[in-house]
Motif scaffolding. Structure first.
Motif, mmCIF file in Angstrom:
data_model
loop_
_atom_site.group_PDB
_atom_site.id
_atom_site.type_symbol
_atom_site.label_atom_id
_atom_site.label_comp_id
_atom_site.label_asym_id
_atom_site.label_seq_id
_atom_site.Cartn_x
_atom_site.Cartn_y
_atom_site.Cartn_z
ATOM 1 N N GLU A 83 0.833 -1.207 0.000
ATOM 2 C CA GLU A 83 0.000 0.000 0.000
ATOM 3 C C GLU A 83 0.867 1.257 0.000
ATOM 4 O OE1 GLU A 83 -0.398 -2.551 2.245
ATOM 5 O OE2 GLU A 83 -2.161 -3.448 1.307
ATOM 6 N N ASP A 84 1.957 1.234 0.799
ATOM 7 C CA ASP A 84 2.870 2.381 0.821
ATOM 8 C C ASP A 84 3.544 2.549 -0.544
ATOM 9 O OD1 ASP A 84 2.281 2.615 3.537
ATOM 10 O OD2 ASP A 84 4.115 1.566 4.158
ATOM 11 N N ALA A 86 2.330 1.691 -3.424
ATOM 12 C CA ALA A 86 1.326 2.270 -4.335
ATOM 13 C C ALA A 86 1.214 3.773 -4.111
ATOM 14 C CB ALA A 86 -0.025 1.587 -4.127
ATOM 15 N N GLY A 87 1.262 4.203 -2.855
ATOM 16 C CA GLY A 87 1.235 5.627 -2.555
ATOM 17 C C GLY A 87 2.444 6.349 -3.106
ATOM 18 N N MET A 88 3.606 5.719 -2.977
ATOM 19 C CA MET A 88 4.825 6.318 -3.533
ATOM 20 C C MET A 88 4.735 6.447 -5.052
ATOM 21 S SD MET A 88 7.801 4.499 -1.266
ATOM 22 C CE MET A 88 9.130 5.271 -2.203
ATOM 23 N N ARG A 89 4.147 5.453 -5.699
ATOM 24 C CA ARG A 89 4.023 5.492 -7.164
ATOM 25 C C ARG A 89 3.073 6.607 -7.598
ATOM 26 N NH1 ARG A 89 5.728 1.392 -10.344
ATOM 27 N NH2 ARG A 89 5.733 3.155 -11.769
ATOM 28 N N LEU A 90 2.040 6.877 -6.785
ATOM 29 C CA LEU A 90 1.143 7.999 -7.094
ATOM 30 C C LEU A 90 1.880 9.330 -6.960
ATOM 31 C CD1 LEU A 90 -2.161 6.873 -5.364
ATOM 32 C CD2 LEU A 90 -1.718 7.061 -7.822
ATOM 33 N N ILE A 91 2.694 9.442 -5.915
ATOM 34 C CA ILE A 91 3.499 10.664 -5.739
ATOM 35 C C ILE A 91 4.456 10.808 -6.920
ATOM 36 C CG2 ILE A 91 5.221 11.824 -4.305
ATOM 37 C CD1 ILE A 91 3.964 10.288 -1.886
ATOM 38 N N GLU A 92 5.083 9.699 -7.303
ATOM 39 C CA GLU A 92 6.013 9.702 -8.435
ATOM 40 C C GLU A 92 5.308 10.166 -9.717
ATOM 41 O OE1 GLU A 92 8.868 6.454 -10.684
ATOM 42 O OE2 GLU A 92 6.877 5.845 -10.002
ATOM 43 N N ALA A 93 4.107 9.660 -9.957
ATOM 44 C CA ALA A 93 3.375 10.034 -11.178
ATOM 45 C C ALA A 93 3.108 11.537 -11.211
ATOM 46 C CB ALA A 93 2.066 9.262 -11.264
ATOM 47 N N GLY A 94 2.720 12.097 -10.084
ATOM 48 C CA GLY A 94 2.494 13.539 -10.027
ATOM 49 C C GLY A 94 3.771 14.319 -10.223
#
Length: 103
Positions: A83-84, A86-94
């Motif tokens: 889950e963490d 996945a959160g990091m990947r969302l931050i990365e995408a932004g």
């Protein structure tokens, strides 16, 4: 803080109609507790980027260097759950979107 003021207004408006809102407390720094681990992990490895040279002397950021990220997290003593991650990947995408913005 704007979010706190909006939440307070919603509670007052509901009370005026005889309703009670049970809303979570707005975090002081705008970070929900469930996102803290991903944000902390991101902070430990946020400099581990892969980039490519572009034509005309420009560059493009393509994403985190996962090998360097793994080592960075290990050296920081951080364990990342799926889950963490996945959160990091969302931050990365932004961050990719913002870093590669050409105005």
């Amino acid at each position: 803080d704007r979010r706190k003021a909006e939440q307070d207004r919603a509670i007052r408006d509901a009370a005026a109609m005889g309703l009670t809102l049970d809303l979570p407390e707005v975090p002081e720094f705008g970070l929900w507790p469930e996102h803290e681990a991903a944000w902390t992990a991101w902070g430990a490895v946020a400099a581990q980027w892969r980039g490519v040279a572009g034509g005309g002397g420009g560059a493009a950021w393509i994403g985190l260097d996962f090998t360097a990220v793994r080592h960075g997290l290990d050296l920081a003593g951080l364990t990342v759950t799926p889950e963490d991650w996945a959160g990091m990947r969302l931050i990365e995408a932004g961050a990719i979107e913002e870093l590669n913005r050409h105005e």
